[in-house]
Design a protein around this motif. Structure first.
Motif, PDB file in Angstrom:
ATOM      1  N   GLY A  96      31.953  39.675  33.275  1.00  0.00           N
ATOM      2  CA  GLY A  96      32.525  38.340  33.330  1.00  0.00           C
ATOM      3  C   GLY A  96      34.041  38.342  33.339  1.00  0.00           C
ATOM      4  N   GLY A  97      34.652  39.451  32.909  1.00  0.00           N
ATOM      5  CA  GLY A  97      36.101  39.575  32.996  1.00  0.00           C
ATOM      6  C   GLY A  97      36.571  39.987  34.371  1.00  0.00           C
ATOM      7  N   PHE A  98      35.626  40.274  35.273  1.00  0.00           N
ATOM      8  CA  PHE A  98      35.859  40.667  36.660  1.00  0.00           C
ATOM      9  C   PHE A  98      36.563  42.025  36.758  1.00  0.00           C
ATOM     10  CE2 PHE A  98      35.689  36.024  36.644  1.00  0.00           C
ATOM     11  CZ  PHE A  98      34.607  35.836  37.475  1.00  0.00           C
ATOM     12  N   GLY A  99      35.922  42.902  37.553  1.00  0.00           N
ATOM     13  CA  GLY A  99      36.348  44.295  37.629  1.00  0.00           C
ATOM     14  C   GLY A  99      37.817  44.504  37.929  1.00  0.00           C
ATOM     15  N   PRO A 100      38.373  43.915  39.007  1.00  0.00           N
ATOM     16  CA  PRO A 100      39.797  44.140  39.300  1.00  0.00           C
ATOM     17  C   PRO A 100      40.710  43.703  38.164  1.00  0.00           C
ATOM     18  CG  PRO A 100      38.673  43.192  41.192  1.00  0.00           C
ATOM     19  CD  PRO A 100      37.708  43.133  40.057  1.00  0.00           C
ATOM     20  N   ASN A 101      40.375  42.577  37.499  1.00  0.00           N
ATOM     21  CA  ASN A 101      41.191  42.099  36.385  1.00  0.00           C
ATOM     22  C   ASN A 101      41.135  43.061  35.210  1.00  0.00           C
ATOM     23  OD1 ASN A 101      42.694  40.004  34.805  1.00  0.00           O
ATOM     24  ND2 ASN A 101      40.771  39.944  33.666  1.00  0.00           N
ATOM     25  N   ILE A 102      39.949  43.620  34.945  1.00  0.00           N
ATOM     26  CA  ILE A 102      39.819  44.579  33.842  1.00  0.00           C
ATOM     27  C   ILE A 102      40.642  45.826  34.113  1.00  0.00           C
ATOM     28  CG2 ILE A 102      38.186  46.071  32.626  1.00  0.00           C
ATOM     29  CD1 ILE A 102      36.060  43.906  33.125  1.00  0.00           C
ATOM     30  N   MET A 103      40.570  46.346  35.332  1.00  0.00           N
ATOM     31  CA  MET A 103      41.352  47.534  35.647  1.00  0.00           C
ATOM     32  C   MET A 103      42.855  47.258  35.540  1.00  0.00           C
ATOM     33  SD  MET A 103      38.928  49.667  36.148  1.00  0.00           S
ATOM     34  CE  MET A 103      39.932  51.060  36.610  1.00  0.00           C
ATOM     35  N   GLN A 104      43.265  46.051  35.903  1.00  0.00           N
ATOM     36  CA  GLN A 104      44.672  45.699  35.789  1.00  0.00           C
ATOM     37  C   GLN A 104      45.082  45.583  34.324  1.00  0.00           C
ATOM     38  OE1 GLN A 104      45.729  42.118  37.866  1.00  0.00           O
ATOM     39  NE2 GLN A 104      47.895  42.623  37.903  1.00  0.00           N
ATOM     40  N   GLU A 105      44.195  45.033  33.498  1.00  0.00           N
ATOM     41  CA  GLU A 105      44.494  44.931  32.075  1.00  0.00           C
ATOM     42  C   GLU A 105      44.598  46.317  31.433  1.00  0.00           C
ATOM     43  OE1 GLU A 105      45.061  42.348  29.877  1.00  0.00           O
ATOM     44  OE2 GLU A 105      45.313  41.150  31.686  1.00  0.00           O
ATOM     45  N   ILE A 106      43.730  47.236  31.847  1.00  0.00           N
ATOM     46  CA  ILE A 106      43.800  48.604  31.322  1.00  0.00           C
ATOM     47  C   ILE A 106      45.147  49.228  31.659  1.00  0.00           C
ATOM     48  CG2 ILE A 106      42.853  50.931  31.584  1.00  0.00           C
ATOM     49  CD1 ILE A 106      40.113  49.628  31.958  1.00  0.00           C
ATOM     50  N   ARG A 107      45.609  49.005  32.891  1.00  0.00           N
ATOM     51  CA  ARG A 107      46.888  49.585  33.302  1.00  0.00           C
ATOM     52  C   ARG A 107      48.064  48.946  32.582  1.00  0.00           C
ATOM     53  NH1 ARG A 107      49.947  48.796  38.984  1.00  0.00           N
ATOM     54  NH2 ARG A 107      50.826  47.133  37.712  1.00  0.00           N
ATOM     55  N   ASN A 108      48.000  47.656  32.329  1.00  0.00           N
ATOM     56  CA  ASN A 108      49.166  46.937  31.828  1.00  0.00           C
ATOM     57  C   ASN A 108      49.249  46.837  30.317  1.00  0.00           C
ATOM     58  OD1 ASN A 108      49.919  46.475  34.479  1.00  0.00           O
ATOM     59  ND2 ASN A 108      49.048  44.419  34.570  1.00  0.00           N
ATOM     60  N   THR A 109      48.162  47.121  29.609  1.00  0.00           N
ATOM     61  CA  THR A 109      48.139  46.924  28.161  1.00  0.00           C
ATOM     62  C   THR A 109      48.536  48.201  27.430  1.00  0.00           C
ATOM     63  OG1 THR A 109      46.360  45.297  28.398  1.00  0.00           O
ATOM     64  CG2 THR A 109      46.727  46.218  26.199  1.00  0.00           C
ATOM     65  N   PRO A 110      49.586  48.151  26.584  1.00  0.00           N
ATOM     66  CA  PRO A 110      49.981  49.344  25.814  1.00  0.00           C
ATOM     67  C   PRO A 110      48.882  49.762  24.842  1.00  0.00           C
ATOM     68  CG  PRO A 110      51.697  47.655  25.780  1.00  0.00           C
ATOM     69  CD  PRO A 110      50.481  47.007  26.356  1.00  0.00           C
ATOM     70  N   ARG A 111      48.891  51.024  24.510  1.00  0.00           N
ATOM     71  CA  ARG A 111      47.857  51.540  23.623  1.00  0.00           C
ATOM     72  C   ARG A 111      48.031  51.069  22.182  1.00  0.00           C
ATOM     73  NH1 ARG A 111      46.489  57.680  25.500  1.00  0.00           N
ATOM     74  NH2 ARG A 111      45.731  57.702  23.353  1.00  0.00           N
ATOM     75  N   ASN A 112      49.215  50.542  21.842  1.00  0.00           N
ATOM     76  CA  ASN A 112      49.431  50.057  20.483  1.00  0.00           C
ATOM     77  C   ASN A 112      49.351  48.539  20.398  1.00  0.00           C
ATOM     78  OD1 ASN A 112      51.793  49.251  21.732  1.00  0.00           O
ATOM     79  ND2 ASN A 112      53.120  49.857  20.032  1.00  0.00           N
ATOM     80  N   ALA A 113      48.825  47.884  21.434  1.00  0.00           N
ATOM     81  CA  ALA A 113      48.826  46.422  21.473  1.00  0.00           C
ATOM     82  C   ALA A 113      47.937  45.828  20.376  1.00  0.00           C
ATOM     83  CB  ALA A 113      48.377  45.937  22.850  1.00  0.00           C
ATOM     84  N   TYR A 114      46.740  46.370  20.179  1.00  0.00           N
ATOM     85  CA  TYR A 114      45.804  45.863  19.184  1.00  0.00           C
ATOM     86  C   TYR A 114      44.652  46.852  19.075  1.00  0.00           C
ATOM     87  CZ  TYR A 114      43.701  44.209  23.552  1.00  0.00           C
ATOM     88  OH  TYR A 114      43.194  44.133  24.820  1.00  0.00           O
ATOM     89  N   PRO A 115      43.922  46.834  17.966  1.00  0.00           N
ATOM     90  CA  PRO A 115      42.748  47.707  17.846  1.00  0.00           C
ATOM     91  C   PRO A 115      41.577  47.111  18.607  1.00  0.00           C
ATOM     92  CG  PRO A 115      42.974  46.382  15.878  1.00  0.00           C
ATOM     93  CD  PRO A 115      44.184  46.068  16.734  1.00  0.00           C
TER      94      PRO A 115
END
Length: 1011
Positions: A399-418
């Motif tokens: 439901g988060g849609f594949g392209p959007n999820i891949m973009q979020e993975i690329r753009n989100t820092p690893r220390n953003a949240y648990p």
């Protein structure tokens, strides 16, 4: 002594692999007295046997010879032969369509021959027919089903990469079933045709259904399609039933996995935090992270307050399963031939799933393909064919849609949240309000359903009773597709843990709201095509003179989505002539038009002609027995491209550009009640003289075949001039207050060269081939309607087409002293570590007058190397594919979106005072840096690559074992796609420059059985 003459067998359409160049001997050919060759003893005997193919069917025309000494035979229509030989000696069996086989002479010898490693290329499929390569003068390249089937791809385009000269592919990876392929033929996107019907995008086709894919590249091969021919034509020909009696059944099953290749590597939480502090220091901002924060990140002592989440590992699988099954049945019975193919492909997506869900949240693709081709001889003169095909494809995604999820993975820092808080809630905060785990596994799902149906009916009449060689054909096809989305999604609140520093109490700050699952449906696309055509032809030979003539009519109606219908209507003619396959001439003409132009200027005429000369047939080369073909050829003609000037921009205005349209304008109020009346205004100005783009194409070529066709070489050189290209007038003025229309103003030239070289041979039981393809091409902007440019480096006209423009980078500023002595972009004072730009006009400023070409003007080079080996039951094929002189602008910035964005491994090479001499990246900043984010040569990278695109190892089970299970043959295979890559660009895979969805490596194993 008995004397034998060499003859060549004619290659007839639909006859499969006939023995072109095969010695035509009687069924039993013994050069000495019957029964006993010279020097033999009484042991010599008539060796009788039969030859079958991998279906267990007889093979006619196989040359059987003694490996040592004289003696030959050829199999008859039932695959039988008889040859006088010494029992126990070695016999060699050869046929152009099969691998050479050695067998020991003995009683009732039965020999099975496996298909050739390569597809036959002696017969080309062309518009409205077929043509022998020996008499063709056009620029044509062709590939068969056997080669296509070796590369795993859900698209036909993906199977063709690296196999044909002049064909290039731009690939944008995506979730299964959503990959994007941009095919290029000599720099343009070709029109696709299937079995002669145009204007459809059925590239989701099973390779088992394909007989061949033909590239029609020059004017001569395409001009009959006139204003749709400039970009070339990719002609797909599907398989038909065998003319020989009997039934052939083939079943293939395969299972494999896909693995994601390299993508930009995100920094660890510790490296991210310390580089973030450094960027803030460069911007004069206090540091966000304390030393205690950095210690927590480095040591992992506070996973909730100081997380370090590898999001790729959290939501993506290491391997994704895929399956493919194919069943095809072909044969003939009575007066009918048939080919039926059923195919099922199931490709799992890369996302992990949660068992708590009662529905699938992965990005899966399931596809069902069916094709039925039936040919019937109704009576002595009339035959008919009915081709039916269909596709059902179901795609699922989170439901988060594949392209959007891949973009979020690329753009989100690893220390953003648990991922999760201690209470099990989803981690997040006001800055990062969507949890990647949540949008992947807890956001519902979306389905896309696609349906596709195609039907073709053709009737052919043999009119030889009127005059020998005359025929008539009429046909029609209907194609439709429909796709819809079913979207069932929900949203999740995220929580940030907060601990009161005084009381030590823990609470959670909520961002967003949990929502119930919504349910919506939308139609995403629908298309309908109706095509009908008719041809009257005449094929005749008078001694050494051979003629082939044809007249045709065509009507093609297309409805794309909500657009108004567009039709193409026209006629075509062709004349082919050759004298003894030595001198060749061909002329074609097309005249057609479309309803998208003004009625007075709707139709155009497109002529083309070609000549050829096979020097190998001349008397002065008669002594060169090793030379089979030495053909020079040249073509020239006029083609058009109506698609650029008739495609819609979505506004509706551009459906019929020659009309003036009016669009909604400002509302007006009248009287004391202030009643509003909507106004209208002129849209973009119309252009009643708009026309199709035109191309004048010139091609010269050379075809060489030698050493009994073991060596083959083809070269083509082309020079195409494109005129009347659609441009918006560059010298337009804004004083008009309205948009200017597109006009036929531009002019460009495309030049290139293409080479294909093949060597094939045998050494005992070993069969092998090596094929290399190479093409180089560039375009030049001959004329662009530019505004007056004050400096020559600003002028685009005369430069290579498709190049990028920007500032010329001159390294990085190392000190304040360099900055004081340098020149700056207007409105910005650089700092040490910023990019320095060249002041091309010397006015002490950097602005638009200092922008120039920033990519090297080098022809793009594409190449491939295809190797094949067969030894007894083993076979191996290897394909290397690559591109050279490929330059791309690659700028993945740090801390984008005002500091919200990610940072990557290549940012570790940033400029600092200590690394001023070796830095590979400018100084770090938070958000956008006006100076460093300018288009410039600093970001141009050589993204050329060489890839081991495919390798397949197969093993054919010996016949005696296969027959135990009532099988004609069984073959096991291991297949790999995208196995290795070599490139100077190391940050990511060179076909994944945007860094969103990685390219995949596919490992695949399966079995093929034949009955």
């Amino acid at each position: 002594m008995r004397k034998f003459h060499v003859r060549k067998l004619l290659l007839l359409p639909g006859a499969g692999f006939l023995a072109a160049g095969l010695w035509a001997f009687p069924a039993t050919a013994v050069p000495n007295s019957p029964g006993t060759p010279s020097g033999s003893s009484a042991r010599w005997a008539a060796i009788k046997g039969s030859v079958i193919d991998d279906f267990g069917k007889p093979v006619a025309g196989v040359l059987v010879r003694r490996k040592s000494g004289a003696g030959n035979a050829i199999t008859d229509a039932n695959g039988n032969f008889s040859l006088s030989a010494d029992p126990g000696e070695t016999l060699v069996f050869s046929h152009p369509g099969f691998r050479a086989v050695e067998a020991t002479a003995g009683e009732d010898l039965r020999v099975r021959m496996l298909p050739s490693l390569q597809d036959s290329d002696s017969l080309y499929h062309i518009l409205y027919g077929q043509q022998r390569k020996a008499t063709s003068v056009a620029a044509i390249a062709q590939i068969g089903q056997r080669s296509l089937n070796r590369t795993f791809s859900t698209s036909l385009h993906g199977m063709m990469a690296g196999r044909l000269a002049g064909f290039n592919l731009s690939y944008v990876p995506g979730i299964p079933g959503d990959e994007s392929f941009s095919p290029e033929m000599r720099g343009s996107s070709p029109m696709i045709m299937i079995d002669g019907a145009p204007a459809r995008n059925m590239t989701n086709i099973n390779p088992e259904q394909i007989e061949s894919v033909t590239l029609l590249k020059d004017a001569l091969s395409t001009a009959m399609y006139g204003m749709r021919a400039s970009n070339g034509i990719l002609l797909i020909t599907t398989r038909k039933g065998e003319q020989t009696s009997g039934q052939r059944i083939s079943f293939t099953a395969g299972v494999g996995t896909s693995q994601m290749l390299k993508s930009y590597k995100e920094l660890s939480a510790y490296d991210y935090a310390r580089l973030y502090n450094e960027a803030q220091a460069n911007d004069g901002i206090p540091a966000t992270y304390s030393q205690q924060d950095l210690d927590h990140y480095r040591n992992g002592t506070d996973p909730i307050g100081h997380p370090d989440v590898d999001w790729r590992n959290e939501v993506l699988k290491k391997n994704a399963l895929m399956q493919r099954y194919d069943l095809n049945i072909s044969g003939a019975r009575g007066n009918a031939r048939y080919f039926v193919d059923l195919n099922y492909t199931n490709q799992a997506g890369p996302f992990k799933t949660d068992a708590v869900n009662k529905y699938n949240t992965n990005a899966d693709m399931q596809r069902y393909l069916v094709r039925s081709n039936v040919d019937v001889q109704i009576n002595r003169s009339i035959s008919a064919s009915l081709n039916l095909s269909g596709r059902i494809q179901n795609n699922n995604e989170p439901g988060g849609f594949g392209p959007n999820i891949m973009q979020e993975i690329r753009n989100t820092p690893r220390n953003a949240y648990p991922v999760f808080n201690p209470d099990g809630s989803l981690g997040g905060n006001s800055t990062y309000s969507e949890n990647i785990y949540g949008i992947t596994m807890r956001s519902g799902y979306a389905n896309r359903y696609a349906r596709e149906v195609n039907a073709e009916l053709n009737i052919r009449a043999d009119l030889s009773d009127i005059t020998p060689g005359m025929w008539f054909r009429v046909g029609g096809s209907y194609y439709t597709n429909f796709a819809e989305y079913i979207v069932r999604i929900k949203r999740n609140a995220v929580y940030q843990q907060y601990t009161d520093p005084v009381t030590g109490e823990t609470s959670y700050l909520k961002t967003g709201e949990d929502t119930d699952m919504s349910n919506s449906r939308e139609s995403s696309s629908t298309e309908r095509f109706f095509n009908t055509d008719a041809q009257l032809g005449w094929t005749r030979g008078f001694g050494q003179h051979h003629f082939n003539a044809m007249l045709g009519l065509n009507y093609d109606n297309r409805i794309l989505g909500s657009q108004l219908a567009q039709f193409f209507l026209g006629g075509a003619a062709r004349l082919q002539y050759d004298y003894a396959e030595k001198y060749m001439f061909e002329a074609v003409v097309g005249r057609n038009g479309t309803n998208r132009y003004h009625p007075d200027r709707r139709y155009g005429t497109f002529p083309a002609f070609g000549i050829g000369w096979n020097l190998a047939k001349e008397d002065f080369l008669s002594a060169a027995n090793w030379l089979n073909m030495l053909k020079l050829r040249a073509t020239y003609g006029l083609t058009g491209d109506a698609f650029n000037s008739t495609r819609t921009s979505g506004s509706g205005e551009s459906y019929f550009v020659y009309n003036q349209y009016y669009v909604g304008g400002t509302g007006y109020s009248f009287g004391t009640s202030h009643s509003a009346v909507s106004g209208v205004r002129e849209g973009t100005l119309n252009n009643p003289f708009i026309s199709w783009e035109k191309a004048r194409k010139f091609n010269v070529g050379l075809d060489v075949e030698a050493l009994d066709n073991r060596v083959a070489f083809t070269a083509d050189f082309y020079n195409d001039l494109y005129t009347d290209l659609l441009l918006t007038r560059g010298t337009a003025t804004a004083l008009l207050g309205i948009g200017y229309p597109q006009e036929n103003l531009g002019k460009s030239r495309v030049k290139g060269m293409e080479f294909t070289a093949t060597y094939r041979g045998t050494a005992g039981a070993l069969s092998y081939y090596v094929t290399g393809v190479l093409s180089a091409q560039h375009g030049i902007n001959v004329y662009l309607d530019e505004t007056a440019r004050p400096y020559p480096w600003l002028v685009r006209t005369g430069n290579y087409a498709g190049m990028q423009y920007g500032y010329q980078a001159d390294g990085l500023y190392r000190s304040e002293d360099e900055i004081e002595r340098g020149t700056w972009i207007d409105g910005y004072r650089p700092k040490p570590g910023d990019i320095r730009y060249k002041d091309l006009n010397g006015d002490g400023r950097i602005n638009q007058f200092d922008q120039s070409l920033i990519t090297p003007e080098k022809p793009r080079v594409n190449y491939g190397l295809n190797l094949g080996f067969g030894w007894k039951g083993l076979d191996l094929s290897i394909l290397f594919q690559g591109t050279g002189n490929r330059y791309s602008s690659v700028a993945i910035y740090e801390f984008a979106e005002n500091g919200k964005g990610n940072a990557f491994e290549h940012h570790l090479g940033r400029w600092t005072p200590e690394t001023a001499a070796t830095a590979t990246y400018p100084r770090l900043t938070i958000g956008s840096n006006f100076n460093n984010s300018q288009a410039s040569s600093y970001w141009i990278r050589n993204t050329s690559y060489l890839r081991l695109r495919n390798a397949e190892l197969g093993y054919n089970v010996p016949e005696r074992f296969a027959r135990r299970f009532r099988l004609a043959s069984a073959r096991f295979f291991l297949n790999g796609t995208n196995l290795l890559t070599w490139s100077k660009f190391k940050d990511t895979d060179p076909e994944n420059l945007n860094g969103n969805y990685p390219v995949s490596r596919v490992m695949y194993a399966g079995i093929n059985i034949k009955l």
